[in-house]
Write a protein that holds these residues in place. Sequence first.
Motif, PDB file in Angstrom:
ATOM      1  N   SER A 166      12.809 -10.692 -48.221  1.00 33.77           N
ATOM      2  CA  SER A 166      13.831 -10.076 -49.056  1.00 33.77           C
ATOM      3  C   SER A 166      13.330  -9.804 -50.475  1.00 33.77           C
ATOM      4  O   SER A 166      13.940 -10.195 -51.457  1.00 33.77           O
ATOM      5  CB  SER A 166      15.071 -10.967 -49.086  1.00 33.77           C
ATOM      6  OG  SER A 166      16.130 -10.312 -49.735  1.00 33.77           O
ATOM      7  N   GLY A 167      12.190  -9.129 -50.564  1.00 30.21           N
ATOM      8  CA  GLY A 167      11.647  -8.768 -51.876  1.00 30.21           C
ATOM      9  C   GLY A 167      10.808  -9.840 -52.527  1.00 30.21           C
ATOM     10  O   GLY A 167      10.268  -9.632 -53.606  1.00 30.21           O
ATOM     11  N   GLN A 168      10.675 -10.998 -51.919  1.00 30.73           N
ATOM     12  CA  GLN A 168       9.877 -12.087 -52.477  1.00 30.73           C
ATOM     13  C   GLN A 168       8.480 -12.089 -51.841  1.00 30.73           C
ATOM     14  O   GLN A 168       8.185 -11.316 -50.961  1.00 30.73           O
ATOM     15  CB  GLN A 168      10.572 -13.435 -52.219  1.00 30.73           C
ATOM     16  CG  GLN A 168      11.973 -13.525 -52.805  1.00 30.73           C
ATOM     17  CD  GLN A 168      11.977 -13.356 -54.304  1.00 30.73           C
ATOM     18  OE1 GLN A 168      11.195 -13.986 -54.996  1.00 30.73           O
ATOM     19  NE2 GLN A 168      12.851 -12.500 -54.815  1.00 30.73           N
ATOM     20  N   HIS A 169       7.656 -13.011 -52.295  1.00 26.55           N
ATOM     21  CA  HIS A 169       6.290 -13.126 -51.784  1.00 26.55           C
ATOM     22  C   HIS A 169       6.260 -13.604 -50.344  1.00 26.55           C
ATOM     23  O   HIS A 169       7.093 -14.404 -49.926  1.00 26.55           O
ATOM     24  CB  HIS A 169       5.475 -14.118 -52.626  1.00 26.55           C
ATOM     25  CG  HIS A 169       5.201 -13.629 -54.012  1.00 26.55           C
ATOM     26  ND1 HIS A 169       4.224 -12.730 -54.301  1.00 26.55           N
ATOM     27  CD2 HIS A 169       5.812 -13.931 -55.185  1.00 26.55           C
ATOM     28  CE1 HIS A 169       4.221 -12.491 -55.595  1.00 26.55           C
ATOM     29  NE2 HIS A 169       5.182 -13.202 -56.147  1.00 26.55           N
ATOM     30  N   VAL A 170       5.275 -13.112 -49.611  1.00 24.23           N
ATOM     31  CA  VAL A 170       4.966 -13.612 -48.272  1.00 24.23           C
ATOM     32  C   VAL A 170       3.565 -14.220 -48.389  1.00 24.23           C
ATOM     33  O   VAL A 170       2.640 -13.562 -48.844  1.00 24.23           O
ATOM     34  CB  VAL A 170       4.960 -12.477 -47.222  1.00 24.23           C
ATOM     35  CG1 VAL A 170       4.473 -12.991 -45.876  1.00 24.23           C
ATOM     36  CG2 VAL A 170       6.341 -11.867 -47.096  1.00 24.23           C
ATOM     37  N   ASN A 171       3.445 -15.484 -48.026  1.00 23.37           N
ATOM     38  CA  ASN A 171       2.149 -16.153 -48.097  1.00 23.37           C
ATOM     39  C   ASN A 171       1.503 -16.152 -46.726  1.00 23.37           C
ATOM     40  O   ASN A 171       2.142 -16.545 -45.741  1.00 23.37           O
ATOM     41  CB  ASN A 171       2.312 -17.588 -48.603  1.00 23.37           C
ATOM     42  CG  ASN A 171       2.776 -17.630 -50.031  1.00 23.37           C
ATOM     43  OD1 ASN A 171       2.247 -16.916 -50.882  1.00 23.37           O
ATOM     44  ND2 ASN A 171       3.775 -18.431 -50.301  1.00 23.37           N
ATOM     45  N   VAL A 172       0.244 -15.732 -46.676  1.00 26.01           N
ATOM     46  CA  VAL A 172      -0.520 -15.735 -45.442  1.00 26.01           C
ATOM     47  C   VAL A 172      -1.752 -16.623 -45.655  1.00 26.01           C
ATOM     48  O   VAL A 172      -2.499 -16.436 -46.611  1.00 26.01           O
ATOM     49  CB  VAL A 172      -0.985 -14.314 -45.058  1.00 26.01           C
ATOM     50  CG1 VAL A 172      -1.843 -14.342 -43.798  1.00 26.01           C
ATOM     51  CG2 VAL A 172       0.219 -13.387 -44.871  1.00 26.01           C
ATOM     52  N   THR A 173      -1.932 -17.586 -44.753  1.00 26.26           N
ATOM     53  CA  THR A 173      -3.089 -18.478 -44.801  1.00 26.26           C
ATOM     54  C   THR A 173      -3.731 -18.479 -43.422  1.00 26.26           C
ATOM     55  O   THR A 173      -3.026 -18.562 -42.416  1.00 26.26           O
ATOM     56  CB  THR A 173      -2.672 -19.920 -45.176  1.00 26.26           C
ATOM     57  OG1 THR A 173      -1.884 -19.890 -46.364  1.00 26.26           O
ATOM     58  CG2 THR A 173      -3.884 -20.795 -45.398  1.00 26.26           C
ATOM     59  N   VAL A 174      -5.047 -18.373 -43.392  1.00 28.49           N
ATOM     60  CA  VAL A 174      -5.774 -18.439 -42.127  1.00 28.49           C
ATOM     61  C   VAL A 174      -6.642 -19.690 -42.173  1.00 28.49           C
ATOM     62  O   VAL A 174      -7.391 -19.917 -43.130  1.00 28.49           O
ATOM     63  CB  VAL A 174      -6.655 -17.185 -41.914  1.00 28.49           C
ATOM     64  CG1 VAL A 174      -7.441 -17.293 -40.611  1.00 28.49           C
ATOM     65  CG2 VAL A 174      -5.796 -15.927 -41.919  1.00 28.49           C
ATOM     66  N   TYR A 175      -6.506 -20.511 -41.134  1.00 29.60           N
ATOM     67  CA  TYR A 175      -7.270 -21.755 -41.026  1.00 29.60           C
ATOM     68  C   TYR A 175      -8.295 -21.647 -39.897  1.00 29.60           C
ATOM     69  O   TYR A 175      -7.966 -21.132 -38.825  1.00 29.60           O
ATOM     70  CB  TYR A 175      -6.335 -22.929 -40.700  1.00 29.60           C
ATOM     71  CG  TYR A 175      -5.299 -23.197 -41.758  1.00 29.60           C
ATOM     72  CD1 TYR A 175      -5.573 -24.023 -42.834  1.00 29.60           C
ATOM     73  CD2 TYR A 175      -4.027 -22.624 -41.660  1.00 29.60           C
ATOM     74  CE1 TYR A 175      -4.608 -24.278 -43.804  1.00 29.60           C
ATOM     75  CE2 TYR A 175      -3.066 -22.878 -42.628  1.00 29.60           C
ATOM     76  CZ  TYR A 175      -3.359 -23.699 -43.699  1.00 29.60           C
ATOM     77  OH  TYR A 175      -2.411 -23.947 -44.640  1.00 29.60           O
TER      78      TYR A 175
END
Length: 135
Positions: A125-134
């Motif tokens: 909803s307009g905020q940040h999306v965090n993507v992490t790859v392990y």
Amino acid sequence: MRIWKILLAMVLALAFCAQVLAQDKLMVMDQNGNNLEPAKAQELEMALRAAQGLPSGVQIIHPFDGAVMPQEMASPVIKWEDDTLGVDEWAIEIEASKLRVLVLCKDTSFEPGKDIWQDIASAASGQHVNVTVYA
């Protein structure tokens, strides 16, 4: 000794369930969008917790850090490079507000399906999306 192993397994299972209940939504799947079996999902969750904060040879190359994507955009392909030797499986964690998506992937790229991307975009909803790859 066996009792301690059983008790430890029960404590870990309860901790996992408590975290799932505290979140609005958790999705755990393979790279094709198939839901993982509960035991495999729990194993993935525990592995991610253990990996947090550890150094990694993974570098996300797309999308760029800070990229802005409109909600109605088609789902982006997440691509990464990894110089860690012997790694042939990665875990991707996507966090958007109270939605958390965990993906077990055997390739160095992942494209969320249309429905999953819509869930992520709506949760963000307009905020940040965090993507992490392990690794």
